[in-house]
Design an enzyme around this catalytic site. Sequence first.
Site, PDB file in Angstrom:
ATOM      1  N   TRP A 105       0.825  -1.217   0.000  1.00 23.65           N
ATOM      2  CA  TRP A 105       0.000   0.000   0.000  1.00 23.65           C
ATOM      3  C   TRP A 105       0.854   1.259   0.000  1.00 23.65           C
ATOM      4  O   TRP A 105       0.550   2.237  -0.690  1.00 23.65           O
ATOM      5  CB  TRP A 105      -1.003  -0.001   1.153  1.00 23.65           C
ATOM      6  CG  TRP A 105      -2.119  -0.970   0.886  1.00 23.65           C
ATOM      7  CD1 TRP A 105      -2.399  -2.115   1.588  1.00 23.65           C
ATOM      8  CD2 TRP A 105      -3.069  -0.927  -0.196  1.00 23.65           C
ATOM      9  NE1 TRP A 105      -3.468  -2.769   1.019  1.00 23.65           N
ATOM     10  CE2 TRP A 105      -3.893  -2.069  -0.072  1.00 23.65           C
ATOM     11  CE3 TRP A 105      -3.297  -0.047  -1.251  1.00 23.65           C
ATOM     12  CZ2 TRP A 105      -4.942  -2.340  -0.971  1.00 23.65           C
ATOM     13  CZ3 TRP A 105      -4.334  -0.325  -2.146  1.00 23.65           C
ATOM     14  CH2 TRP A 105      -5.143  -1.457  -2.003  1.00 23.65           C
ATOM     15  N   ASP A 174      -1.977   6.722   6.256  1.00 24.05           N
ATOM     16  CA  ASP A 174      -3.021   5.874   5.697  1.00 24.05           C
ATOM     17  C   ASP A 174      -3.412   4.887   6.795  1.00 24.05           C
ATOM     18  O   ASP A 174      -2.645   3.986   7.130  1.00 24.05           O
ATOM     19  CB  ASP A 174      -2.476   5.143   4.467  1.00 24.05           C
ATOM     20  CG  ASP A 174      -3.508   4.200   3.837  1.00 24.05           C
ATOM     21  OD1 ASP A 174      -4.607   4.051   4.404  1.00 24.05           O
ATOM     22  OD2 ASP A 174      -3.196   3.619   2.777  1.00 24.05           O
ATOM     23  N   LYS A 198     -13.168  -1.268   5.558  1.00 22.23           N
ATOM     24  CA  LYS A 198     -12.454  -2.285   6.328  1.00 22.23           C
ATOM     25  C   LYS A 198     -12.905  -2.306   7.777  1.00 22.23           C
ATOM     26  O   LYS A 198     -13.490  -3.264   8.233  1.00 22.23           O
ATOM     27  CB  LYS A 198     -10.962  -2.083   6.182  1.00 22.23           C
ATOM     28  CG  LYS A 198     -10.591  -2.512   4.763  1.00 22.23           C
ATOM     29  CD  LYS A 198      -9.240  -2.250   4.301  1.00 22.23           C
ATOM     30  CE  LYS A 198      -9.167  -2.677   2.828  1.00 22.23           C
ATOM     31  NZ  LYS A 198      -8.101  -2.030   2.099  1.00 22.23           N
TER      32      LYS A 198
HETATM   33  C1  LIG Z   1      -7.607  -1.300   1.203  1.00 23.44           C
HETATM   34  C2  LIG Z   1      -6.554  -0.292   1.392  1.00 23.44           C
HETATM   35  C3  LIG Z   1      -6.423   0.820   0.550  1.00 23.44           C
HETATM   36  C4  LIG Z   1      -7.247   1.018  -0.699  1.00 23.44           C
HETATM   37  O1  LIG Z   1      -8.565   1.155  -0.520  1.00 23.44           O
HETATM   38  P1  LIG Z   1      -9.547   1.391  -1.773  1.00 23.44           P
HETATM   39  O2  LIG Z   1     -10.728   1.946  -1.069  1.00 23.44           O
HETATM   40  O3  LIG Z   1      -9.772   0.067  -2.416  1.00 23.44           O
HETATM   41  O4  LIG Z   1      -8.930   2.365  -2.699  1.00 23.44           O
HETATM   42  C5  LIG Z   1      -5.450   1.746   0.818  1.00 23.44           C
HETATM   43  N1  LIG Z   1      -4.625   1.607   1.877  1.00 23.44           N
HETATM   44  C6  LIG Z   1      -4.720   0.565   2.716  1.00 23.44           C
HETATM   45  C7  LIG Z   1      -3.799   0.476   3.893  1.00 23.44           C
HETATM   46  C8  LIG Z   1      -5.686  -0.420   2.507  1.00 23.44           C
HETATM   47  O5  LIG Z   1      -5.784  -1.458   3.347  1.00 23.44           O
END
Ligand SMILES: *Cc1c(COP(=O)(O)O)cnc(C)c1O
Length: 363
Positions: A105, A174, A198
Site C-alpha cells: 500500500w 493511511d 475495512k
Molecule cells: C484497502 C486499502 C487501501 C485502498 O482502498 P480502496 O478503497 O480500495 O482504494 C489503501 N490503503 C490501505 C492500507 C488499505 O488497506
Amino acid sequence: MHRVYNFGAGPAALAEPVLKKAQSELLNWNNTGMSILEIGHRTSDFMHHVVEKTEKNLRSLLSIPENYFILFLSGGGQTQFGMIPLNLLARSPSLEADYIDTGIWSLKAIAEASRYGKINIAASSKENQYTDTPDETNWKLNKNAAYLHYTANETIGGLEFQSIPSSSTPLISDMTSNLLSEPVDVARFGIIYAGAQKNISAAGLTIVIIRDDLLGHALPFTPTLWNYKTHADIHSLFNTPSVFAWYLAGLVFEWIKEQGGLAALAKINLKKSNLIYQTIDESNGFYKNFIQPHARSKMNIPFFIQDTRLEDMFLKKAREHDLVNLKGHKLVGGLRASLYNAVSLEAVNTLHHFMKDFEKHYG
Ligand SMILES: *Cc1c(COP(=O)(O)O)cnc(C)c1O
C-alpha cells in the site's frame, strides 16, 4: 438466519447489531416515510441525524481537536494517494515529500505521488524483506519536504507501526485498515485518512481528518472535487456524498460507544490477535508468520502452512466450519485472517480451535 464468521480483508465484517438496525429502519428512516437511500443529502433530517451526529461522535471517539476538519468523502482509500500530493506538495517550493515504504500500500501511494512531485523514500522495509518497520533512527528525512507519509498498517503484508513516528513536517497516515481499532493521538498528525470498507462502514466512503492549516495549498490544476477545501467549507456536501455508507458509519460509531469506546475495543483486539499469533507460534512451524513480533499487525494476520499444498484443504475445511474469507491476498498467497472490530472474540476463538484441530490432524 445463518451468518458465518467473516475474516475478509475488505469489504469486511460489520457488527450484527449495526446491520440489524440498518435493516429495521431501511424502509422508514427516522420517521420520514422514506429510506435513507432515497433521501436528499441536503435535507435537515440528513444534516442533523447523519452529518452533525457522525461528526460529533467521531470527534468524541478519537478526541479530535477543534482545529481539525473531518471530511466524509467518496472514492475510496486510493483517491487519497492522489489528493494528498495535489493538496499539499505546493507547501514545498520544490514539490518534495517524504514517504516511508513498508509494503504494497505504501508503494502504491509513492507511485501516485511521484506523478506530481519529487518523492523521497526516507526509509524502506525492503532491506528486511518487509518483515519489520524500518528503524526510525535511520530515516533520511528531508527538511524541505511538504510532509511525511506512512502506512500505519499494511493490510496485505500484516505489518503495523506500534507507535507514531516523529516528524518535523506534517505527518500523514493511511489508516484504512486500522483507524478506530484503538485510540490514536490525532494531534500528532497533519492528516489521517481511511477508506471505510475495512474497519468502519460500507465501501464508498473515505474519512479524512485534516488539520486546518493544511487546507488551501492545492496545486492550481487540482480538480475542484479533489481539493480538500471544497469539502471542508461545506460539511462534505459540495457533491452528493456516499449517503448510505456515511449513515452506516454513524451506526458503527454508536456501536463503538456502546462497546465502551476505542480503549475497550483495543483490549479485545489485542486479545484476538494474540490468540492467533500464539496459535501460529506454538505450532512448531506448521503455521508461519514472517513478521517480526514487535511489528505484527493486530488487524490483518497473513500466515502460511509449512506444506503449502495443505492451504486449499485448510480453506475448504474452514468453510465447513463457517470460517470464511481466509485466503491470502493474491500478491502474497497463503492465508490471511483479518480481525477488525466487528470480528468477535467468539469468531476468533472458533478460528483458533479450528487451527489447532487442523494442525493436529495434518501436522
Ligand atoms: C484497502 C486499502 C487501501 C485502498 O482502498 P480502496 O478503497 O480500495 O482504494 C489503501 N490503503 C490501505 C492500507 C488499505 O488497506
